[in-house]
Design an enzyme around this catalytic site. Structure first.
Site, PDB file in Angstrom:
ATOM      1  CE  LYS A  19      -4.505   0.924   0.218  1.00  0.00           C
ATOM      2  NZ  LYS A  19      -5.552   0.163  -0.497  1.00  0.00           N
ATOM      3  N   GLY A  25     -21.288   6.072   4.096  1.00  0.00           N
ATOM      4  CA  GLY A  25     -20.310   6.475   3.078  1.00  0.00           C
ATOM      5  C   GLY A  25     -20.793   6.076   1.706  1.00  0.00           C
ATOM      6  CB  VAL A  26     -23.064   7.269  -0.624  1.00  0.00           C
ATOM      7  CG1 VAL A  26     -23.993   6.432   0.226  1.00  0.00           C
ATOM      8  CG2 VAL A  26     -23.191   8.742  -0.243  1.00  0.00           C
ATOM      9  N   GLY A  27     -19.415   7.009  -1.425  1.00  0.00           N
ATOM     10  CA  GLY A  27     -18.444   7.409  -2.433  1.00  0.00           C
ATOM     11  C   GLY A  27     -18.359   6.374  -3.541  1.00  0.00           C
ATOM     12  CE  LYS A  28     -12.167   6.790  -5.962  1.00  0.00           C
ATOM     13  NZ  LYS A  28     -10.751   6.365  -6.014  1.00  0.00           N
ATOM     14  CB  VAL A  29     -17.143   1.168  -2.392  1.00  0.00           C
ATOM     15  CG1 VAL A  29     -17.740  -0.185  -2.024  1.00  0.00           C
ATOM     16  CG2 VAL A  29     -15.763   0.998  -2.995  1.00  0.00           C
ATOM     17  N   GLY A  30     -19.709   2.793  -1.809  1.00  0.00           N
ATOM     18  CA  GLY A  30     -21.012   2.835  -1.165  1.00  0.00           C
ATOM     19  C   GLY A  30     -22.138   3.175  -2.107  1.00  0.00           C
TER      20      GLY A  30
END
Length: 356
Positions: free
Chosen positions: A79, A179-184
Site C-alpha cells: 500500500k 459512506g456513499v463514495g466510489k463503493v457505497g
C-alpha cells in the site's frame, strides 16, 4: 530495537518517498511478496502527521496481503500513502515523481487507485512506471475499481445473510450504508435492485445529493453516525477505516456488519465484542476484494467477464470463513486471517524450489 523498526518489523520493506520541488511526501509499505508482487492502491490523504500516515500504510498493506491470499490471487500485499490534501497538493509533477519511486522497486509493488486517487491519476503515474493498474479503458485498464468492490461486498453480504437468516436474499432487509463514495454509492444500487431498503449517510452533502438523484428510493441522513441508532438488519461501513469500535458495538442494532471500508475494526478486540453481541461480522479484507480482483485482472489483459466471475466467488469465500470460524471456535476475522496465512505459507513455500 528502535520504535521505528519495531513498527515496521513485520513488513518486508517500507520506502519513504520525497520530492521537494513537487511537494511529494509518500510512504510505500510492502507487507509480503510470498505469493507474488505486492499490489495495493495509493491513498492521498491529509494525515495529521507522519506517524499516522505510516500506521495507515502498514495496516493497509497487511490487509492487502490477506485480501489477495483469501481471494486466491498470486499477489502479495502493499500500500502507498501520499501525505497531503489531494484537492490542493495533487499535480502532474507530484504524481510523476511518485511514479518514479514506484518504478525504483522494479515490480515488487504495483499501485492502483484508493481514497483520494482516481483512474486519471493512474494514467499520469503510468507515464513514469509500468507497475500501475486501475488505468483507464483507453489505456487497456479496467477503470474505476469501485465497480467490482461494490459487487463483491454485495456478494459477501448475501453470504452473511444466508449464514444469519438461512437465505442469501436481501429482499425486505433494511441496510444502512455509511459512506456513499466510489463503493457505497454502487452498493446502494445493488441493494435496491435486490429488493432491500436502504438508508445512507455521508459527511459530504454533495455525495448525498448525488445519491438522492441517482437512487431516489434510498433514504438519507446527514450524519452517518445516526445510522448506528436505527432499527436495521445490516450495517455497511463504506468510508474510512476504524468505523467499528466498542461504542459502535454498544449502539449497533444490526444483526450483520458487512461493508467496503478497509480496516474497519478500530482495535482487534472489537471482532470478539461483535461476536459476543451476536453480530455477524464479514471481514472487510474478504468481502471488499472485488476491486483488487478487478485491477489484478489487468495484469493478464483485462477481461470484464473473467474479473466479475472471480469477484462472484467472494460469496463462497465468505461462506467458508463463517464455516471455519464456527469449526475452530474463533471470530470470522481470526478465521479469515488463518485462511490467508495458511495459503501464504503453503503456496509461498514453493518459491523455495529454485528454477533455472
Amino acid at each position: 530495537m528502535s520504535s521505528l523498526f519495531s513498527a515496521v518489523c513485520d513488513h518486508e520493506q517500507v520506502l519513504l518517498c520525497s520530492d521537494r520541488p513537487s511537494g511529494l511526501h509518500a510512504i510505500i509499505a510492502i507487507y509480503s511478496t510470498a505469493l507474488g508482487p505486492s499490489l495495493g492502491g495509493t491513498r492521498f490523504h491529509p494525515y495529521a502527521d507522519e506517524e499516522v500516515a505510516l500506521a495507515d500504510a502498514l495496516a493497509l498493506s497487511r490487509a492487502m496481503a490477506y485480501k489477495a491470499a483469501c481471494a486466491g490471487l498470486d499477489l502479495g500485499g502493499g500500500k502507498a500513502v501520499i501525505i497531503g490534501d489531494p484537492a490542493v497538493a495533487k499535480s502532474e509533477p507530484l504524481l510523476r515523481a511518485f511514479g518514479r519511486h514506484v518504478a525504483s522497486l522494479g515490480g515488487r509493488y504495483i499501485t492502483a487507485c484508493d481514497v483520494g486517487t482516481y483512474v486519471a491519476d493512474m494514467d499520469v503515474i503510468a507515464r513514469e512506471t509500468r507497475w500501475v493498474t486501475g488505468r483507464s479503458p483507453a489505456h487497456g485498464g479496467s477503470g474505476d475499481s469501485g465497480v467490482l468492490t461494490a459487487y463483491g461486498v454485495f456478494e459477501g453480504m448475501r453470504a452473511a445473510a444466508r449464514h444469519r437468516w438461512g437465505t442469501p436474499s436481501l429482499a425486505g432487509r433494511r441496510v444502512a450504508v455509511s459512506g456513499v463514495g466510489k463503493v457505497g454509492r454502487r452498493l446502494v444500487g445493488h441493494l435496491l435492485d435486490s429488493g432491500a431498503s436502504v438508508v445512507a449517510g455521508d459527511v459530504d452533502p454533495v455525495a448525498l445529493a448525488r445519491l438522492r438523484v441517482e437512487f431516489p428510493a434510498a433514504e438519507t441522513v446527514p450524519d452517518p453516525d445516526d445510522l448506528l441508532d436505527l432499527d436495521i438488519d445490516v450495517y455497511a461501513p463504506c468510508a474510512l477505516g476504524g468505523a467499528l469500535s466498542a461504542e459502535t458495538v454498544r449502539r449497533l442494532r444490526a444483526g450483520v456488519v458487512c461493508g467496503g471500508a478497509n480496516n474497519q475494526l478500530a482495535q482487534p478486540e472489537v471482532g470478539r465484542q461483535l461476536a459476543d453481541a451476536g453480530v455477524l461480522y464479514a471481514p472487510d479484507f474478504v468481502v471488499n476484494a472485488g476491486g483488487l480482483i478487478q485491477v489484478a485482472d489487468e495484469i493478464e489483459g483485462y477481461s470484464p467477464e473473467r474479473a466479475r466471475a472471480r469477484a462472484a466467488q467472494i460469496f463462497d469465500t465468505t461462506s467458508e470463513v463463517f464455516r471455519l470460524a464456527e469449526a475452530e471456535e474463533v471470530t470470522p476475522t481470526e478465521a479469515a486471517e488463518r485462511l490467508a496465512e495458511r495459503r501464504m505459507t503453503d503456496v509461498g513455500r514453493l518459491r523455495g524450489i529454485l528454477l533455472p
